[in-house]
Design a protein around this motif. Structure first.
Motif, PDB file in Angstrom:
ATOM      1  N   CYS A  25       0.828  -1.204   0.000  1.00 16.46           N
ATOM      2  CA  CYS A  25       0.000   0.000   0.000  1.00 16.46           C
ATOM      3  C   CYS A  25       0.864   1.256   0.000  1.00 16.46           C
ATOM      4  CB  CYS A  25      -0.934   0.000   1.205  1.00 16.46           C
ATOM      5  SG  CYS A  25      -2.169  -1.315   1.185  1.00 16.46           S
ATOM      6  N   SER A  26       1.994   1.197   0.725  1.00 14.05           N
ATOM      7  CA  SER A  26       2.917   2.344   0.744  1.00 14.05           C
ATOM      8  C   SER A  26       3.511   2.594  -0.633  1.00 14.05           C
ATOM      9  CB  SER A  26       4.039   2.105   1.756  1.00 14.05           C
ATOM     10  OG  SER A  26       3.527   2.038   3.065  1.00 14.05           O
ATOM     11  N   ASP A  27       3.813   1.511  -1.368  1.00  8.71           N
ATOM     12  CA  ASP A  27       4.327   1.666  -2.724  1.00  8.71           C
ATOM     13  C   ASP A  27       3.304   2.395  -3.600  1.00  8.71           C
ATOM     14  OD1 ASP A  27       6.677   0.274  -2.120  1.00  8.71           O
ATOM     15  OD2 ASP A  27       5.810  -1.659  -2.680  1.00  8.71           O
ATOM     16  N   THR A  28       2.050   2.009  -3.457  1.00  8.56           N
ATOM     17  CA  THR A  28       0.997   2.645  -4.259  1.00  8.56           C
ATOM     18  C   THR A  28       0.843   4.105  -3.873  1.00  8.56           C
ATOM     19  OG1 THR A  28      -0.164   0.519  -4.332  1.00  8.56           O
ATOM     20  CG2 THR A  28      -1.397   2.457  -5.022  1.00  8.56           C
ATOM     21  N   GLN A  29       0.813   4.392  -2.576  1.00  7.23           N
ATOM     22  CA  GLN A  29       0.665   5.767  -2.123  1.00  7.23           C
ATOM     23  C   GLN A  29       1.840   6.639  -2.574  1.00  7.23           C
ATOM     24  OE1 GLN A  29      -1.666   7.675  -0.250  1.00  7.23           O
ATOM     25  NE2 GLN A  29      -3.037   6.041  -0.907  1.00  7.23           N
ATOM     26  N   ASN A  30       3.040   6.114  -2.477  1.00  9.24           N
ATOM     27  CA  ASN A  30       4.213   6.886  -2.909  1.00  9.24           C
ATOM     28  C   ASN A  30       4.166   7.152  -4.413  1.00  9.24           C
ATOM     29  OD1 ASN A  30       5.306   7.055  -0.328  1.00  9.24           O
ATOM     30  ND2 ASN A  30       6.483   5.170  -0.552  1.00  9.24           N
ATOM     31  N   ALA A  31       3.710   6.170  -5.178  1.00 17.34           N
ATOM     32  CA  ALA A  31       3.585   6.364  -6.621  1.00 17.34           C
ATOM     33  C   ALA A  31       2.538   7.426  -6.937  1.00 17.34           C
ATOM     34  CB  ALA A  31       3.232   5.046  -7.301  1.00 17.34           C
ATOM     35  N   LEU A  32       1.417   7.413  -6.217  1.00 17.94           N
ATOM     36  CA  LEU A  32       0.380   8.416  -6.435  1.00 17.94           C
ATOM     37  C   LEU A  32       0.886   9.820  -6.115  1.00 17.94           C
ATOM     38  CD1 LEU A  32      -2.749   6.574  -4.987  1.00 17.94           C
ATOM     39  CD2 LEU A  32      -2.294   7.086  -7.390  1.00 17.94           C
ATOM     40  N   LYS A  33       1.627   9.933  -5.019  1.00 17.06           N
ATOM     41  CA  LYS A  33       2.137  11.243  -4.611  1.00 17.06           C
ATOM     42  C   LYS A  33       3.084  11.842  -5.639  1.00 17.06           C
ATOM     43  CE  LYS A  33       1.834  10.149   0.327  1.00 17.06           C
ATOM     44  NZ  LYS A  33       2.609   9.816   1.547  1.00 17.06           N
ATOM     45  N   ALA A  34       3.702  10.992  -6.447  1.00 18.96           N
ATOM     46  CA  ALA A  34       4.656  11.471  -7.453  1.00 18.96           C
ATOM     47  C   ALA A  34       3.987  11.848  -8.773  1.00 18.96           C
ATOM     48  CB  ALA A  34       5.707  10.389  -7.711  1.00 18.96           C
ATOM     49  N   THR A  35       2.661  11.698  -8.855  1.00 14.67           N
ATOM     50  CA  THR A  35       1.951  11.979 -10.096  1.00 14.67           C
ATOM     51  C   THR A  35       1.358  13.388 -10.073  1.00 14.67           C
ATOM     52  OG1 THR A  35      -0.236  11.224  -9.355  1.00 14.67           O
ATOM     53  CG2 THR A  35       1.300   9.542 -10.181  1.00 14.67           C
ATOM     54  N   SER A  36       0.637  13.710 -11.139  1.00 13.08           N
ATOM     55  CA  SER A  36       0.001  15.013 -11.262  1.00 13.08           C
ATOM     56  C   SER A  36      -1.169  15.206 -10.306  1.00 13.08           C
ATOM     57  CB  SER A  36      -0.489  15.215 -12.702  1.00 13.08           C
ATOM     58  OG  SER A  36      -1.342  14.155 -13.098  1.00 13.08           O
ATOM     59  N   ILE A  37      -1.545  14.189  -9.549  1.00 10.45           N
ATOM     60  CA  ILE A  37      -2.636  14.345  -8.580  1.00 10.45           C
ATOM     61  C   ILE A  37      -2.270  15.389  -7.523  1.00 10.45           C
ATOM     62  CG2 ILE A  37      -1.878  12.583  -6.917  1.00 10.45           C
ATOM     63  CD1 ILE A  37      -5.495  13.184  -8.141  1.00 10.45           C
ATOM     64  N   ARG A  38      -0.981  15.701  -7.407  1.00  8.41           N
ATOM     65  CA  ARG A  38      -0.551  16.733  -6.450  1.00  8.41           C
ATOM     66  C   ARG A  38      -1.149  18.094  -6.789  1.00  8.41           C
ATOM     67  NH1 ARG A  38       5.802  16.141  -6.935  1.00  8.41           N
ATOM     68  NH2 ARG A  38       5.108  16.049  -9.117  1.00  8.41           N
ATOM     69  N   GLY A  39      -1.537  18.278  -8.044  1.00  4.66           N
ATOM     70  CA  GLY A  39      -2.141  19.544  -8.448  1.00  4.66           C
ATOM     71  C   GLY A  39      -3.644  19.538  -8.433  1.00  4.66           C
ATOM     72  N   PHE A  40      -4.245  18.537  -7.795  1.00  4.89           N
ATOM     73  CA  PHE A  40      -5.701  18.422  -7.769  1.00  4.89           C
ATOM     74  C   PHE A  40      -6.320  19.667  -7.121  1.00  4.89           C
ATOM     75  CE2 PHE A  40      -9.719  16.792  -5.952  1.00  4.89           C
ATOM     76  CZ  PHE A  40     -10.278  16.271  -7.103  1.00  4.89           C
ATOM     77  N   PRO A  41      -7.409  20.194  -7.680  1.00 11.21           N
ATOM     78  CA  PRO A  41      -7.993  21.431  -7.145  1.00 11.21           C
ATOM     79  C   PRO A  41      -8.598  21.240  -5.766  1.00 11.21           C
ATOM     80  CG  PRO A  41      -9.408  20.485  -8.832  1.00 11.21           C
ATOM     81  CD  PRO A  41      -8.136  19.701  -8.869  1.00 11.21           C
ATOM     82  N   GLU A  42      -8.462  22.242  -4.930  1.00 10.55           N
ATOM     83  CA  GLU A  42      -9.032  22.207  -3.587  1.00 10.55           C
ATOM     84  C   GLU A  42     -10.552  22.420  -3.645  1.00 10.55           C
ATOM     85  OE1 GLU A  42      -7.401  21.614  -0.848  1.00 10.55           O
ATOM     86  OE2 GLU A  42      -5.303  21.804  -1.472  1.00 10.55           O
ATOM     87  N   GLY A  43     -11.223  21.880  -2.647  1.00 12.24           N
ATOM     88  CA  GLY A  43     -12.624  22.211  -2.433  1.00 12.24           C
ATOM     89  C   GLY A  43     -13.644  21.385  -3.185  1.00 12.24           C
ATOM     90  N   ALA A  44     -13.228  20.307  -3.854  1.00 14.50           N
ATOM     91  CA  ALA A  44     -14.195  19.466  -4.554  1.00 14.50           C
ATOM     92  C   ALA A  44     -15.003  18.654  -3.541  1.00 14.50           C
ATOM     93  CB  ALA A  44     -13.490  18.536  -5.525  1.00 14.50           C
ATOM     94  N   ASP A  45     -16.319  18.753  -3.615  1.00 15.26           N
ATOM     95  CA  ASP A  45     -17.185  17.962  -2.730  1.00 15.26           C
ATOM     96  C   ASP A  45     -17.282  16.519  -3.210  1.00 15.26           C
ATOM     97  OD1 ASP A  45     -18.075  20.258  -1.134  1.00 15.26           O
ATOM     98  OD2 ASP A  45     -19.071  20.876  -2.978  1.00 15.26           O
ATOM     99  N   THR A  46     -17.459  16.362  -4.523  1.00 18.07           N
ATOM    100  CA  THR A  46     -17.691  15.054  -5.124  1.00 18.07           C
ATOM    101  C   THR A  46     -16.645  14.802  -6.202  1.00 18.07           C
ATOM    102  OG1 THR A  46     -20.074  15.164  -4.743  1.00 18.07           O
ATOM    103  CG2 THR A  46     -19.331  13.666  -6.471  1.00 18.07           C
TER     104      THR A  46
END
Length: 345
Positions: A108-129
């Motif tokens: 699970c840590s491998d998956t989380q670390n891989a996600l953190k290194a992707t463009s998801i870091r720029g996900f917009p704040e404040g999305a409800d859904t």
């Protein structure tokens, strides 16, 4: 999958596996898209999401197949390669013994670390859904705005009756526990309060013809344990899609290659559907106290053989059936996202 298995595997196996025998083949959790890794020639780049497939790298006559890190995905691809090579040998298509295939489990840590290194870091704040899955098929809801983000993830943000909704696409595969870790990440890092998942699954009940019906529900069996949530799409499905939607219970299984006759015979009669993701997402949503719902196309039937299955998803009849169902999916989501009930839950 029966007689369709060789055709299914032929569509999935990296060309490096076919070229020659190696000292060994190891499937690992690694997201690599540049040299010296080689891209799979069978990637279907005519769609924006769910098209990036495992890459390959050769080191000292050992072949490494690189999957986006996730235990289920890595194990599935190793089993797919081993099955493919076994079939090739039995059919006389190989002059040498097949390479030994193994995999390195991804945590699970491998998956989380891989996600953190992707463009998801720029996900917009404040999305409800957040809406995940086949979001590129929701043109009526996402609108003409270009997708933001690059690399693995991209998104569009829209307002529905005062609710900020992010439609999020993923270019690799939401496979197994990767999907649960994505929900975990969005809930823990961005405070997302609701996840809706749109994809495809298999029926384990006879009489459900692929690509003619949708599936939804509020329970999945994950490693033998029942995981249950309030299906937030239930009322909207009943209002606008009851005639073409089957409501039932789901079981989470890490690979379609595990869907054997013995497995099917051992299932409790209460199980209706199977795929690798629904239970993982539902479990993560429960852990974070957020809402969850899924609405999937029934794309395969494990209980009986139909012409349409996972080995011929580009057939004209498959595409036509799914196109009609995506219109219904948009009706359901539009109803839910625009309703006061959905906003105030």
């Amino acid at each position: 999958m029966g007689a369709s298995l060789p055709r299914y595997l032929d569509l999935k196996i990296h060309q490096a596996v076919r070229e020659r025998a190696y000292d060994g083949i190891t499937v690992v959790g690694a997201y690599e898209r540049s040299y010296p890794s080689t891209i799979f020639q069978g990637e279907k780049q005519d769609k924006p999401f769910n098209w990036q497939r495992p890459t390959a790298r050769i080191i000292n006559n050992h072949l490494y197949i690189e999957c986006f890190p996730g235990y289920d995905y890595v194990e599935h691809y190793a089993e797919a390669i081993a099955s493919f090579l076994g079939i090739q040998q039995r059919q006389g298509g190989m002059l040498t013994p097949p390479s030994r295939v193994s995999f390195q489990p991804a945590s699970c840590s491998d998956t989380q670390n891989a996600l953190k290194a992707t463009s998801i870091r720029g996900f917009p704040e404040g999305a409800d859904t957040v809406v995940l899955g086949m979001v590129h098929r929701l043109e009526r809801l996402t609108g003409p705005v270009d997708w933001a983000g690059d690399g693995c993830f991209a998104w569009k943000v829209r307002q529905f009756n005062g609710r900020k909704v992010a439609f999020v696409g993923f270019r690799p595969a939401f496979w197994g526990n990767i999907s649960g870790e994505v929900v975990h990440y969005l809930a823990s890092q961005y405070g997302v309060r609701e996840v809706l998942y749109l994809g495809k699954l298999g029926s384990v009940k006879r009489g459900l013809r692929p690509n003619t019906l949708l599936a939804t529900g509020g329970l999945s069996y994950v490693r033998g344990q029942a995981v249950e949530w309030e299906n937030v799409l239930r009322d909207s499905v009943a209002s606008v899609a009851q005639a073409c939607t089957v409501k039932g219970n789901h079981i989470t299984l890490g690979s379609v290659l595990h869907e054997t006759k013995n497995w099917l015979a051992s299932l409790p009669s209460s199980v209706d559907f199977v795929d690798p993701e629904v239970g993982m997402m539902g479990q993560a949503a429960i852990q974070h106290g957020i809402r969850f719902g899924y609405l999937h196309i029934i794309s395969d039937n494990v209980a009986e053989k139909y012409e349409e299955d996972l080995s011929n998803e580009r057939m004209r009849s498959v595409l036509a059936g799914r196109s009609k169902l995506y219109e219904v999916v948009q009706d359901v989501l539009g109803h839910y996202l625009s309703s006061a009930v959905g906003r105030n839950r």
